[in-house]
Scaffold this motif. Structure first.
Motif, PDB file in Angstrom:
ATOM      1  N   ASN A  10       0.892  -1.643   0.399  1.00  0.00           N
ATOM      2  CA  ASN A  10       0.005   0.642  -0.211  1.00  0.00           C
ATOM      3  C   ASN A  10       0.797   1.345   0.367  1.00  0.00           C
ATOM      4  O   ASN A  10       0.514   2.383  -0.704  1.00  0.00           O
ATOM      5  CB  ASN A  10      -0.573  -0.163   0.902  1.00  0.00           C
ATOM      6  CG  ASN A  10      -1.792  -0.757   1.504  1.00  0.00           C
ATOM      7  OD1 ASN A  10      -2.426  -1.262   0.190  1.00  0.00           O
ATOM      8  ND2 ASN A  10      -2.479  -1.201   2.331  1.00  0.00           N
ATOM      9  N   ASN A  11       2.094   1.192   0.386  1.00  0.00           N
ATOM     10  CA  ASN A  11       2.702   2.255   0.655  1.00  0.00           C
ATOM     11  C   ASN A  11       3.916   2.610   0.085  1.00  0.00           C
ATOM     12  O   ASN A  11       4.543   3.604  -0.809  1.00  0.00           O
ATOM     13  CB  ASN A  11       3.516   2.302   2.080  1.00  0.00           C
ATOM     14  CG  ASN A  11       2.342   2.496   2.670  1.00  0.00           C
ATOM     15  OD1 ASN A  11       1.454   3.930   3.138  1.00  0.00           O
ATOM     16  ND2 ASN A  11       1.237   1.742   3.714  1.00  0.00           N
ATOM     17  N   ILE A  12       4.682   1.252  -0.648  1.00  0.00           N
ATOM     18  CA  ILE A  12       6.010   1.601  -1.047  1.00  0.00           C
ATOM     19  C   ILE A  12       6.164   0.979  -2.523  1.00  0.00           C
ATOM     20  O   ILE A  12       7.083   1.370  -3.152  1.00  0.00           O
ATOM     21  CB  ILE A  12       7.223   1.160   0.144  1.00  0.00           C
ATOM     22  CG1 ILE A  12       6.805   2.079   1.110  1.00  0.00           C
ATOM     23  CG2 ILE A  12       8.618   1.034  -0.721  1.00  0.00           C
ATOM     24  CD1 ILE A  12       7.472   1.153   2.291  1.00  0.00           C
ATOM     25  N   SER A  13       5.679  -0.734  -2.603  1.00  0.00           N
ATOM     26  CA  SER A  13       5.660  -0.923  -3.937  1.00  0.00           C
ATOM     27  C   SER A  13       5.297  -0.155  -4.996  1.00  0.00           C
ATOM     28  O   SER A  13       4.404   0.675  -4.888  1.00  0.00           O
ATOM     29  CB  SER A  13       4.616  -2.349  -2.957  1.00  0.00           C
ATOM     30  OG  SER A  13       4.858  -2.907  -5.261  1.00  0.00           O
ATOM     31  N   GLY A  14       6.425  -0.024  -5.887  1.00  0.00           N
ATOM     32  CA  GLY A  14       6.530   0.913  -6.821  1.00  0.00           C
ATOM     33  C   GLY A  14       6.451   1.555  -7.187  1.00  0.00           C
ATOM     34  O   GLY A  14       6.408   2.107  -8.300  1.00  0.00           O
ATOM     35  N   PHE A  15       7.646   2.040  -6.084  1.00  0.00           N
ATOM     36  CA  PHE A  15       8.232   3.382  -6.295  1.00  0.00           C
ATOM     37  C   PHE A  15       9.760   3.080  -5.645  1.00  0.00           C
ATOM     38  O   PHE A  15       9.957   2.350  -5.567  1.00  0.00           O
ATOM     39  CB  PHE A  15       7.476   4.272  -4.608  1.00  0.00           C
ATOM     40  CG  PHE A  15       6.089   4.636  -5.244  1.00  0.00           C
ATOM     41  CD1 PHE A  15       5.616   6.112  -5.680  1.00  0.00           C
ATOM     42  CD2 PHE A  15       4.860   3.974  -5.384  1.00  0.00           C
ATOM     43  CE1 PHE A  15       4.487   6.491  -6.156  1.00  0.00           C
ATOM     44  CE2 PHE A  15       3.948   4.686  -5.659  1.00  0.00           C
ATOM     45  CZ  PHE A  15       3.819   5.812  -5.841  1.00  0.00           C
ATOM     46  N   VAL A  16      10.202   4.536  -5.752  1.00  0.00           N
ATOM     47  CA  VAL A  16      11.773   3.935  -5.602  1.00  0.00           C
ATOM     48  C   VAL A  16      12.611   4.923  -4.426  1.00  0.00           C
ATOM     49  O   VAL A  16      11.491   6.516  -4.392  1.00  0.00           O
ATOM     50  CB  VAL A  16      12.743   4.784  -7.261  1.00  0.00           C
ATOM     51  CG1 VAL A  16      12.154   3.797  -7.502  1.00  0.00           C
ATOM     52  CG2 VAL A  16      11.995   6.279  -7.778  1.00  0.00           C
ATOM     53  N   MET A  17      12.778   5.248  -4.129  1.00  0.00           N
ATOM     54  CA  MET A  17      13.816   5.855  -2.939  1.00  0.00           C
ATOM     55  C   MET A  17      14.162   7.242  -3.445  1.00  0.00           C
ATOM     56  O   MET A  17      15.093   7.516  -3.947  1.00  0.00           O
ATOM     57  CB  MET A  17      14.620   5.369  -1.591  1.00  0.00           C
ATOM     58  CG  MET A  17      15.060   5.896  -0.434  1.00  0.00           C
ATOM     59  SD  MET A  17      13.746   6.169   0.457  1.00  0.00           S
ATOM     60  CE  MET A  17      13.037   4.238   0.704  1.00  0.00           C
ATOM     61  N   ILE A  18      14.064   7.988  -2.924  1.00  0.00           N
ATOM     62  CA  ILE A  18      14.753   9.941  -3.271  1.00  0.00           C
ATOM     63  C   ILE A  18      15.367  10.479  -2.331  1.00  0.00           C
ATOM     64  O   ILE A  18      16.442  11.047  -2.335  1.00  0.00           O
ATOM     65  CB  ILE A  18      13.213  11.025  -4.048  1.00  0.00           C
ATOM     66  CG1 ILE A  18      12.921  10.361  -4.923  1.00  0.00           C
ATOM     67  CG2 ILE A  18      14.214  12.045  -4.024  1.00  0.00           C
ATOM     68  CD1 ILE A  18      13.659  10.294  -6.161  1.00  0.00           C
ATOM     69  N   ASP A  19      14.567   9.895  -0.719  1.00  0.00           N
ATOM     70  CA  ASP A  19      14.944  10.329   0.440  1.00  0.00           C
ATOM     71  C   ASP A  19      14.313   9.942   1.677  1.00  0.00           C
ATOM     72  O   ASP A  19      13.801  10.099   1.203  1.00  0.00           O
ATOM     73  CB  ASP A  19      14.546  12.153  -0.216  1.00  0.00           C
ATOM     74  CG  ASP A  19      16.519  13.305   1.658  1.00  0.00           C
ATOM     75  OD1 ASP A  19      17.636  12.444   2.076  1.00  0.00           O
ATOM     76  OD2 ASP A  19      16.018  14.165   1.345  1.00  0.00           O
ATOM     77  N   CYS A  20      15.193  10.130   2.578  1.00  0.00           N
ATOM     78  CA  CYS A  20      14.830   9.758   3.616  1.00  0.00           C
ATOM     79  C   CYS A  20      15.200  10.563   4.867  1.00  0.00           C
ATOM     80  O   CYS A  20      16.522  11.289   5.146  1.00  0.00           O
ATOM     81  CB  CYS A  20      15.447   7.947   4.675  1.00  0.00           C
ATOM     82  SG  CYS A  20      17.201   8.067   4.885  1.00  0.00           S
ATOM     83  N   GLU A  21      14.395  10.766   6.670  1.00  0.00           N
ATOM     84  CA  GLU A  21      15.174  11.923   7.345  1.00  0.00           C
ATOM     85  C   GLU A  21      14.256  11.179   8.478  1.00  0.00           C
ATOM     86  O   GLU A  21      13.316  10.456   8.497  1.00  0.00           O
ATOM     87  CB  GLU A  21      13.786  12.661   7.314  1.00  0.00           C
ATOM     88  CG  GLU A  21      13.621  13.850   8.294  1.00  0.00           C
ATOM     89  CD  GLU A  21      15.204  14.999   7.779  1.00  0.00           C
ATOM     90  OE1 GLU A  21      16.337  15.336   8.657  1.00  0.00           O
ATOM     91  OE2 GLU A  21      16.229  14.489   7.378  1.00  0.00           O
ATOM     92  N   VAL A  22      14.665  11.474   9.685  1.00  0.00           N
ATOM     93  CA  VAL A  22      14.793  11.308  11.330  1.00  0.00           C
ATOM     94  C   VAL A  22      13.943  11.821  11.648  1.00  0.00           C
ATOM     95  O   VAL A  22      14.911  12.921  11.989  1.00  0.00           O
ATOM     96  CB  VAL A  22      15.963  10.088  11.559  1.00  0.00           C
ATOM     97  CG1 VAL A  22      15.207  10.175  13.185  1.00  0.00           C
ATOM     98  CG2 VAL A  22      16.156   8.933  11.176  1.00  0.00           C
TER      99      VAL A  22
END
Length: 323
Positions: A10-22
């Motif tokens: 529902n949230n991640i499949s079919g998408f690629v990672m651009i950035d992350c943040e804590v």
């Protein structure tokens, strides 16, 4: 794993990672873009053909079924993520064209665009990176663009004293990254050895010992500044004193460099490394953590690494795979 198959779908499949943040030890954010390689029809040259973008959130202290969710955008560019600590703690997502989306503190809204420099705004070029310094979100981009978000709809350009002649400088100058020890001790890097220092009031160009393409900077906990560029070639110094630590032999430069656990961590889509005792070494992590290489964020005693192979975090000396 911290995610169920249904939550991943529902949230991640079919998408690629651009950035992350804590945001905190219990709240993480991820910037994602739809994977065009999985689309039957998509034309990058068609102005009406948009990839979907998402800001995905993970909130550890919620019930397992509620920990993952996302906000989706149909007509947006990739978001660079940072967390404002002042005046309120909020996630700030910035697109390359200066549109700003803010989440947190009961708010989820678009703020005023950063605007074009020729019209009194901030951007001389595309926004490519943001970083939290002294609680505020700073952003940099092409044309030596640099500014700070002070509050809601209050972004202040900081390059009034930064020269930029498009005809002479566009191939050799411009910022790719920013970091600072505090608001009065900030470094911006990019271009061909284009390094500047900001003391909170004025800018000084650094006499940098190389003209390689620069990509990332880390103002480290050991009091030194680490600057890296083409092939992972990395320099160490501060002010006007610099030396090359090592000549990079990597295929691509580092996306991110951060200070965590008394060392510099570096990553690209091809791996995760440490700079310790002035040597670059592959990080001593399991293969499932190494597979998450791509982007880094650290706060609240935690290191987050996320890429197209998944995401994992280190806390109290132990790694935990998120997805």
């Amino acid at each position: 794993m911290e995610i169920s198959s249904g939550q991943y779908e529902n949230n991640i499949s079919g998408f690629v990672m651009i950035d992350c943040e804590v945001r905190s030890a219990d709240v993480f954010y991820f910037s994602l873009s739809e994977d065009e390689t999985q689309l039957a029809e998509w034309d990058e040259d068609d102005e009406d053909s948009w990839l979907r973008r998402r800001i995905v959130y993970f909130i550890r202290n919620l019930a397992p079924a509620e920990r993952w969710g996302h906000i989706e955008f149909d007509h947006s560019y990739d978001f660079q993520l940072s967390v404002a600590r002042q005046p309120r703690e909020q996630l700030v997502g910035i697109e390359k064209d200066g549109n700003v989306y803010v989440v947190g503190g009961g708010t989820a809204e678009w703020e005023d665009s950063l605007g074009d420099w020729t019209n009194g705004g901030m951007r001389r070029g595309s926004i490519v990176k943001s970083r939290t310094i002294d609680g505020h979100v700073y952003m940099v981009g092409g044309g030596r663009t640099v500014g700070v978000r002070k509050d809601r709809n209050d972004a202040v350009p900081l390059m009034q004293q930064l020269p930029f002649d498009h005809d002479k400088d566009w191939q050799v100058a411009g910022f790719e990254d920013i970091d600072g020890f505090n608001a009065s001790d900030i470094y911006c890097v990019g271009g061909k050895g284009d390094v500047w220092h900001f003391d909170g009031a004025s800018w000084t160009q650094v006499d940098f010992p190389s003209t390689i393409s620069l990509r990332s900077v880390c103002c480290a906990g050991d009091g030194n500044v680490y600057i890296s560029g083409y092939g992972g070639t990395t320099f160490k110094g501060r002010g006007q004193t610099w030396r090359r630590l090592f000549e990079g032999q990597l295929t691509i430069p580092f996306n991110d460099m951060v200070w965590f656990d008394n060392r510099v961590w570096c990553t690209s889509e091809y791996g995760l490394w440490n700079i310790s005792d002035e040597k670059l070494e592959a990080a001593d992590v399991d293969s499932d953590v190494m597979a998450c290489s791509g982007h880094l964020s650290t706060h609240d005693g935690l290191l987050l690494v996320a890429g197209n192979g998944g995401a994992a975090c280190q806390q109290d000396g132990k790694w935990h795979k998120l997805f």
